[in-house]
Design a protein around this motif. Sequence first.
Motif, PDB file in Angstrom:
ATOM      1  N   ASN A   1       0.813  -1.220   0.000  1.00  0.00           N
ATOM      2  CA  ASN A   1       0.000   0.000   0.000  1.00  0.00           C
ATOM      3  C   ASN A   1       0.846   1.270   0.000  1.00  0.00           C
ATOM      4  N   GLY A   2       2.168   1.107  -0.142  1.00  0.00           N
ATOM      5  CA  GLY A   2       3.046   2.264  -0.231  1.00  0.00           C
ATOM      6  C   GLY A   2       3.654   2.700   1.085  1.00  0.00           C
ATOM      7  N   ARG A   3       3.154   2.187   2.200  1.00  0.00           N
ATOM      8  CA  ARG A   3       3.760   2.531   3.486  1.00  0.00           C
ATOM      9  C   ARG A   3       5.140   1.879   3.596  1.00  0.00           C
ATOM     10  N   ILE A   4       5.974   2.475   4.449  1.00  0.00           N
ATOM     11  CA  ILE A   4       7.319   1.948   4.672  1.00  0.00           C
ATOM     12  C   ILE A   4       7.405   1.352   6.072  1.00  0.00           C
ATOM     13  N   GLN A   5       7.765   0.081   6.140  1.00  0.00           N
ATOM     14  CA  GLN A   5       7.970  -0.583   7.425  1.00  0.00           C
ATOM     15  C   GLN A   5       9.462  -0.594   7.734  1.00  0.00           C
ATOM     16  N   SER A   6       9.829  -0.013   8.873  1.00  0.00           N
ATOM     17  CA  SER A   6      11.226   0.018   9.306  1.00  0.00           C
ATOM     18  C   SER A   6      11.434  -1.083  10.334  1.00  0.00           C
ATOM     19  N   ILE A   7      12.343  -1.994  10.022  1.00  0.00           N
ATOM     20  CA  ILE A   7      12.586  -3.172  10.852  1.00  0.00           C
ATOM     21  C   ILE A   7      13.895  -2.986  11.614  1.00  0.00           C
ATOM     22  N   PHE A   8      13.822  -3.095  12.937  1.00  0.00           N
ATOM     23  CA  PHE A   8      14.982  -2.931  13.811  1.00  0.00           C
ATOM     24  C   PHE A   8      15.484  -4.296  14.270  1.00  0.00           C
ATOM     25  N   LYS A   9      16.782  -4.508  14.166  1.00  0.00           N
ATOM     26  CA  LYS A   9      17.448  -5.652  14.773  1.00  0.00           C
ATOM     27  C   LYS A   9      18.522  -5.090  15.695  1.00  0.00           C
ATOM     28  N   CYS A  10      18.277  -5.189  17.000  1.00  0.00           N
ATOM     29  CA  CYS A  10      19.141  -4.537  17.981  1.00  0.00           C
ATOM     30  C   CYS A  10      19.951  -5.564  18.760  1.00  0.00           C
ATOM     31  N   THR A  11      21.244  -5.284  18.897  1.00  0.00           N
ATOM     32  CA  THR A  11      22.162  -6.174  19.602  1.00  0.00           C
ATOM     33  C   THR A  11      22.412  -5.640  21.003  1.00  0.00           C
ATOM     34  N   HIS A  12      22.097  -6.469  21.997  1.00  0.00           N
ATOM     35  CA  HIS A  12      22.308  -6.129  23.411  1.00  0.00           C
ATOM     36  C   HIS A  12      23.101  -7.274  24.012  1.00  0.00           C
ATOM     37  N   GLY A  13      24.408  -7.046  24.208  1.00  0.00           N
ATOM     38  CA  GLY A  13      25.266  -8.151  24.623  1.00  0.00           C
ATOM     39  C   GLY A  13      25.365  -9.156  23.488  1.00  0.00           C
ATOM     40  N   THR A  14      24.973 -10.397  23.765  1.00  0.00           N
ATOM     41  CA  THR A  14      24.980 -11.426  22.718  1.00  0.00           C
ATOM     42  C   THR A  14      23.596 -11.638  22.119  1.00  0.00           C
ATOM     43  N   ALA A  15      22.598 -10.953  22.676  1.00  0.00           N
ATOM     44  CA  ALA A  15      21.217 -11.144  22.210  1.00  0.00           C
ATOM     45  C   ALA A  15      20.885 -10.176  21.080  1.00  0.00           C
ATOM     46  N   VAL A  16      20.142 -10.675  20.101  1.00  0.00           N
ATOM     47  CA  VAL A  16      19.660  -9.846  18.999  1.00  0.00           C
ATOM     48  C   VAL A  16      18.136  -9.947  18.970  1.00  0.00           C
ATOM     49  N   ASN A  17      17.472  -8.817  19.137  1.00  0.00           N
ATOM     50  CA  ASN A  17      16.009  -8.798  19.162  1.00  0.00           C
ATOM     51  C   ASN A  17      15.498  -7.691  18.259  1.00  0.00           C
TER      52      ASN A  17
END
Length: 222
Positions: free
Chosen positions: A116-132
């Motif tokens: 539909n033309g919207r932009i989805q911004s996807i975050f992958k954040c690293t905290h220590g050894t965890a990625v969420n």
Amino acid sequence: MKINCFKITIFILSAVLLPLVGQAATPSIMLEKSASYALKNSVYAFTVPTTDSTGKVKYFDVIIDLNVNAAGIISPTANVTATPFVPVATRVLVPGKYQVSGSTDTCDVSNLTLTNGRIQSIFKCTHGTAVNGLSVVNGTISAGHPFLAELLAKKVNLQSDVATQTWGLTDGTTFAIGSCAYYYAGYAVGAKTNGNQIILSTYSTGVAPHTYRCGNTLTKLP
């Protein structure tokens, strides 16, 4: 004969300055003050300041599309699209790697254009050894927002600052970014940006409108 030095000084200054009155300012573009990135044939610059002939400052989001011929030579002309910058809630987050303020944590942001033309911004954040992760989608909380049902159920539309943020959700896990440990599974997340920085805010799922818990400031790395 006495000479009035004050009157002579005023006369000289008037003779010098009067021709300058009414002269138009030189229109200019200040790309160096914008947030920009390049992808394939295109250069994107957000919140580009310009000045008109009266000195008034305006802001634009600019896309420069370069052309290359079959021989691999870049054309000296380019297609330029400039649109007045839009409110924060509908602006697109600049993709790239961001440093979390006051922390060694980082977040990688990538953009996905929805049908539909919207932009989805996807975050992958690293905290220590965890990625969420989490994701937000530009535009208002209305038809076409992929998280519309969840955001309405959480009464996010009742937030006093709803129009100033881009809204989305955390993924299915509970995690921390920097010193903020309240990125609980399914929490609503708001994002603001000036092109170079992103401010993330997370909200509890208590009585609506939901309570701000904590957040982070992310700065884009070169």
